[in-house]
Write an enzyme that holds these catalytic residues in place. Structure first.
Site, PDB file in Angstrom:
ATOM      1  N   LEU A   1      60.827 -20.760 -56.244  1.00 37.42           N
ATOM      2  CA  LEU A   1      59.653 -21.534 -55.823  1.00 37.42           C
ATOM      3  C   LEU A   1      58.370 -20.903 -56.353  1.00 37.42           C
ATOM      4  CD1 LEU A   1      58.027 -19.855 -53.417  1.00 37.42           C
ATOM      5  CD2 LEU A   1      59.814 -20.763 -51.999  1.00 37.42           C
ATOM      6  N   ARG A   2      57.376 -21.748 -56.554  1.00 36.42           N
ATOM      7  CA  ARG A   2      56.061 -21.256 -56.961  1.00 36.42           C
ATOM      8  C   ARG A   2      55.146 -21.330 -55.757  1.00 36.42           C
ATOM      9  NH1 ARG A   2      55.120 -25.920 -61.042  1.00 36.42           N
ATOM     10  NH2 ARG A   2      56.170 -26.892 -59.284  1.00 36.42           N
TER      11      ARG A   2
ATOM     12  N   GLY B   1      44.190 -16.978 -70.797  1.00 35.44           N
ATOM     13  CA  GLY B   1      43.253 -16.753 -69.696  1.00 35.44           C
ATOM     14  C   GLY B   1      43.364 -15.332 -69.195  1.00 35.44           C
TER      15      GLY B   1
ATOM     16  N   GLY C   1      49.088 -12.853 -62.085  1.00 35.30           N
ATOM     17  CA  GLY C   1      48.939 -11.916 -60.976  1.00 35.30           C
ATOM     18  C   GLY C   1      49.997 -12.332 -59.972  1.00 35.30           C
TER      19      GLY C   1
ATOM     20  N   CYS D   1      54.961 -11.623 -57.843  1.00 33.58           N
ATOM     21  CA  CYS D   1      56.255 -11.620 -58.540  1.00 33.58           C
ATOM     22  C   CYS D   1      56.235 -11.078 -59.969  1.00 33.58           C
ATOM     23  CB  CYS D   1      56.838 -13.027 -58.524  1.00 33.58           C
ATOM     24  SG  CYS D   1      57.305 -13.529 -56.869  1.00 33.58           S
TER      25      CYS D   1
ATOM     26  N   PHE E   1      53.046 -22.855 -68.867  1.00 31.54           N
ATOM     27  CA  PHE E   1      52.855 -21.392 -68.898  1.00 31.54           C
ATOM     28  C   PHE E   1      52.343 -20.896 -70.251  1.00 31.54           C
ATOM     29  CE2 PHE E   1      54.269 -19.425 -64.907  1.00 31.54           C
ATOM     30  CZ  PHE E   1      54.584 -20.585 -64.246  1.00 31.54           C
TER      31      PHE E   1
HETATM   32  P1  NAD Z   1      56.501 -11.528 -47.917  1.00 32.72           P
HETATM   33  O1  NAD Z   1      55.969 -10.153 -48.003  1.00 32.72           O
HETATM   34  O2  NAD Z   1      55.567 -12.687 -47.847  1.00 32.72           O
HETATM   35  O3  NAD Z   1      57.459 -11.637 -46.649  1.00 32.72           O
HETATM   36  C1  NAD Z   1      58.402 -10.683 -46.304  1.00 32.72           C
HETATM   37  C2  NAD Z   1      58.608 -10.751 -44.809  1.00 32.72           C
HETATM   38  O4  NAD Z   1      59.724  -9.941 -44.476  1.00 32.72           O
HETATM   39  C3  NAD Z   1      57.439 -10.238 -43.982  1.00 32.72           C
HETATM   40  O5  NAD Z   1      57.074 -11.197 -43.014  1.00 32.72           O
HETATM   41  C4  NAD Z   1      57.982  -8.971 -43.308  1.00 32.72           C
HETATM   42  O6  NAD Z   1      57.429  -8.728 -42.042  1.00 32.72           O
HETATM   43  C5  NAD Z   1      59.445  -9.313 -43.219  1.00 32.72           C
HETATM   44  N1  NAD Z   1      60.351  -8.171 -43.064  1.00 32.72           N
HETATM   45  C6  NAD Z   1      60.341  -6.985 -43.708  1.00 32.72           C
HETATM   46  N2  NAD Z   1      61.361  -6.220 -43.290  1.00 32.72           N
HETATM   47  C7  NAD Z   1      62.043  -6.931 -42.361  1.00 32.72           C
HETATM   48  C8  NAD Z   1      63.196  -6.688 -41.582  1.00 32.72           C
HETATM   49  N3  NAD Z   1      63.887  -5.558 -41.655  1.00 32.72           N
HETATM   50  N4  NAD Z   1      63.592  -7.647 -40.725  1.00 32.72           N
HETATM   51  C9  NAD Z   1      62.927  -8.796 -40.610  1.00 32.72           C
HETATM   52  N5  NAD Z   1      61.827  -9.095 -41.335  1.00 32.72           N
HETATM   53  C10 NAD Z   1      61.395  -8.178 -42.209  1.00 32.72           C
HETATM   54  O7  NAD Z   1      57.486 -11.687 -49.163  1.00 32.72           O
HETATM   55  P2  NAD Z   1      57.774 -13.002 -50.051  1.00 32.72           P
HETATM   56  O8  NAD Z   1      56.638 -13.294 -50.953  1.00 32.72           O
HETATM   57  O9  NAD Z   1      58.306 -14.072 -49.186  1.00 32.72           O
HETATM   58  O10 NAD Z   1      58.931 -12.425 -50.989  1.00 32.72           O
HETATM   59  C11 NAD Z   1      60.210 -12.130 -50.487  1.00 32.72           C
HETATM   60  C12 NAD Z   1      61.132 -11.891 -51.665  1.00 32.72           C
HETATM   61  O11 NAD Z   1      61.260 -13.104 -52.428  1.00 32.72           O
HETATM   62  C13 NAD Z   1      60.650 -10.835 -52.656  1.00 32.72           C
HETATM   63  O12 NAD Z   1      61.749 -10.139 -53.160  1.00 32.72           O
HETATM   64  C14 NAD Z   1      60.019 -11.655 -53.755  1.00 32.72           C
HETATM   65  O13 NAD Z   1      60.051 -11.006 -54.998  1.00 32.72           O
HETATM   66  C15 NAD Z   1      60.913 -12.866 -53.780  1.00 32.72           C
HETATM   67  N6  NAD Z   1      60.268 -14.071 -54.306  1.00 32.72           N
HETATM   68  C16 NAD Z   1      58.993 -14.355 -53.927  1.00 32.72           C
HETATM   69  C17 NAD Z   1      58.396 -15.509 -54.412  1.00 32.72           C
HETATM   70  C18 NAD Z   1      56.978 -15.827 -54.047  1.00 32.72           C
HETATM   71  O14 NAD Z   1      56.407 -16.716 -54.681  1.00 32.72           O
HETATM   72  N7  NAD Z   1      56.400 -15.194 -53.042  1.00 32.72           N
HETATM   73  C19 NAD Z   1      59.099 -16.375 -55.275  1.00 32.72           C
HETATM   74  C20 NAD Z   1      60.404 -16.051 -55.604  1.00 32.72           C
HETATM   75  C21 NAD Z   1      60.983 -14.897 -55.113  1.00 32.72           C
END
Ligand code: NAD
Length: 499
Positions: A158-159, A276, A280, A283, A272
């Site tokens: 997801l984005r 620019g 950031g 990810c 993409f």
């Molecule tokens: P985030 O930091 O927004 O959320 C992580 C959550 O996990 C937080 O609310 C934190 O309190 C909770 N947490 C941490 N340890 C915990 C535990 N032991 N038990 C319960 N909850 C716990 O992270 P995110 O942006 O959602 O990213 C999560 C993963 O997904 C990462 O590996 C990221 O690389 C990947 N990802 C993110 C995106 C994005 O756009 N944000 C897209 C694809 C993949």
């Protein structure tokens, strides 16, 4: 199906709400008590278009808790969606994954459960996850209780800014496991998405032509690599455009025309391919860093990905250099940043170019003001130490400013009443870090408009060698002063400057 989601961040909350909307019973578990208390009252901790509406119509299938035992015990599918930030050396920090895996093993019930890792993790991590779950299970269950779980990888694509849309109408679903029953369970869980058989919500209609979502079912390790490879490829498309932009600037060409001509080739595609300020967010930076480090651990050098990182973090430095080229010393100059979030439609500030640029400007003695339509509150909390003056309006920000820098391409910035800003500014200079504004219109109003890769700087190219040397000193100071969100970006800056 009974589902537990561990971690209610961008990925966990979006996934949980979508699965609940599809009819699954979803327990969302987080260690952050404040977040869970808010969610119980319907307060969403993040902004995502469509999330509030989908949340509203899915509440009957959703619970929020900090109690791991009750959330995990009867789950058939446990998703791990916790953060995997960068360590200072670029490796992914797996401490949250380990804690979530151990918590899962501790509380798993007797029914067959699939432990699905949705967090982005380096190759091989899910085998380790299997070990962590297993050990915790053995410690907490008597020997007559049979271990009955399998581990799967289900990377998330997801984005941010369109997380709900991307979850409901994905380009593909990747599932990886060495256990056929786990793969089948995930196919069943996602059946309404795969077949697009659900009634699409009015506020997020199904895109034309989206009749089904293809599934890539593979082994555990290949699924892990798919995620990193996809992110790295997107990242290098952006950096490629930026490398071309640097050439375009010097030879007096226009990068927007160059990439338009390139992108029309269907083998290349225009998405993409955008010059620019570069990427950031949470990810690309950390995932490319982790890919480089994991490859290194396995004796493989990721030359292309490393180069893409180098080009990306140079862009921030280049924009500041451009400003120095236009204004001379920045000491005492007032610079307004249009946009703080790392991209539009989100309030996420992780590795946001705006904050990195603000710090560089402050370090050069500039007075930095900023405005963002959504991310200001978060910035006041998370970037309080940077010395930014937050402005409620762009007009306030423009008052006596020496330059405005467009950092985030929020649509409203294109439609500002620019004619009202001109006379407020000391110097009517606009640097468009996303090639997003209508440059011709701004010039006709009397602004000095500079985009990226638009061939206007052949005669006043900044002295990058001098600026790099200064940046190296500033970046070292920054690393000492800034931790957390900014640590990796600063490390990137040092690497760039000393090369
Ligand atoms: P985030 O930091 O927004 O959320 C992580 C959550 O996990 C937080 O609310 C934190 O309190 C909770 N947490 C941490 N340890 C915990 C535990 N032991 N038990 C319960 N909850 C716990 O992270 P995110 O942006 O959602 O990213 C999560 C993963 O997904 C990462 O590996 C990221 O690389 C990947 N990802 C993110 C995106 C994005 O756009 N944000 C897209 C694809 C993949």
């Amino acid at each position: 199906m009974k589902v537990c989601i561990i971690g209610t961040g961008y990925v966990g909350l979006s996934t949980g709400v979508c699965l609940a909307f599809l009819g699954h019973q979803v327990h969302c578990l987080d260690v952050n008590e404040q977040k869970i208390a808010g969610l119980r009252k319907g307060v969403l901790p993040i902004y995502e278009p469509g999330l509030a509406e989908l949340f509203e119509c899915s509440t009957k299938n959703l619970t929020f808790t900090t109690d791991a035992a009750s959330a995990i015990h009867d789950a058939e599918v446990v998703f791990i969606t916790v953060g995997t930030p960068s360590l200072p050396d670029g490796h992914a920090d797996l401490q949250y994954i380990q804690a979530a895996a151990e918590m899962t093993g501790l509380h798993l019930g007797r029914q067959f459960a699939v432990v699905v890792n949705k967090s982005t993790v380096p190759v091989g991590t899910n085998r380790t996850v299997e070990g962590w779950v297993s050990e915790a299970f053995e410690k907490s269950h008597t020997s007559n209780v049979r271990k009955n779980f399998a581990v799967a990888s289900n990377p998330e694509f997801l984005r941010q800014g369109s997380a709900i849309h991307d979850s409901l109408y994905a380009d593909r679903i990747v599932i990886g496991s060495d256990n056929p029953a786990a793969l089948q369970k995930l196919q069943d869980l996602y059946a309404p998405l795969i077949q697009q058989s659900f009634q699409s919500p009015e506020f997020l209609p199904r895109p034309a032509g989206c009749k089904s979502v293809p599934v890539v079912a593979t082994d555990l390790t290949s699924a892990e690599i798919i995620k990193y490879a996809a992110n790295a490829f997107l990242a290098l498309k952006i950096s490629f455009a930026n490398e071309m932009a640097e050439l375009a600037e010097v030879v007096n060409a226009d990068i927007t025309h160059v990439i338009q001509g390139m992108g029309m080739d269907r083998r290349i595609g225009s998405q993409f391919l955008q010059a620019g300020l570069g990427w950031g967010g949470s990810c690309f930076g950390k995932d490319t860093a982790a890919l480089v480090s994991t490859a290194q651990d396995n004796g493989v050098e990721m030359k292309i990905v490393s180069a893409a990182r180098h080009v990306n973090y140079s862009q921030r430095e280049r924009l500041v250099a451009r400003l120095v080229g236009e204004l001379g010393s920045l000491r005492g100059k007032t610079i307004g940043l249009l946009g703080l979030a790392f991209k539009p439609n989100t309030d996420d500030l992780r590795d946001a170019p705006a904050l990195d640029i603000a710090r560089r400007l402050v370090n050069r003695g500039a007075i930095v003001r900023a405005h963002d339509p959504i991310a200001m509150d978060r910035a006041r909390r998370e970037a309080a130490g940077l010395g930014i003056q937050f402005c409620e309006s762009v007009e306030e920000m423009a008052d006596s400013a020496d330059a405005l820098l467009l950092v985030t391409e929020w649509p409203e910035y294109r439609n500002l009443a620019w004619e009202n800003l001109l006379n407020r500014m000391s110097t009517p200079l606009v640097l468009d870090g996303r090639n997003f504004l209508n440059g011709k219109m701004l010039q006709s109003l009397g602004f000095q408009y500079c985009g990226i890769g638009k061939g206007q700087i052949a005669d006043k190219r900044p002295d990058m060698a001098r600026i790099s040397a200064e940046e190296a000193i500033l970046a070292r100071q920054m690393t000492l002063h800034n931790r957390g969100h900014f640590a990796w970006a600063s490390a990137g800056a040092i690497q760039l400057s000393v090369k």
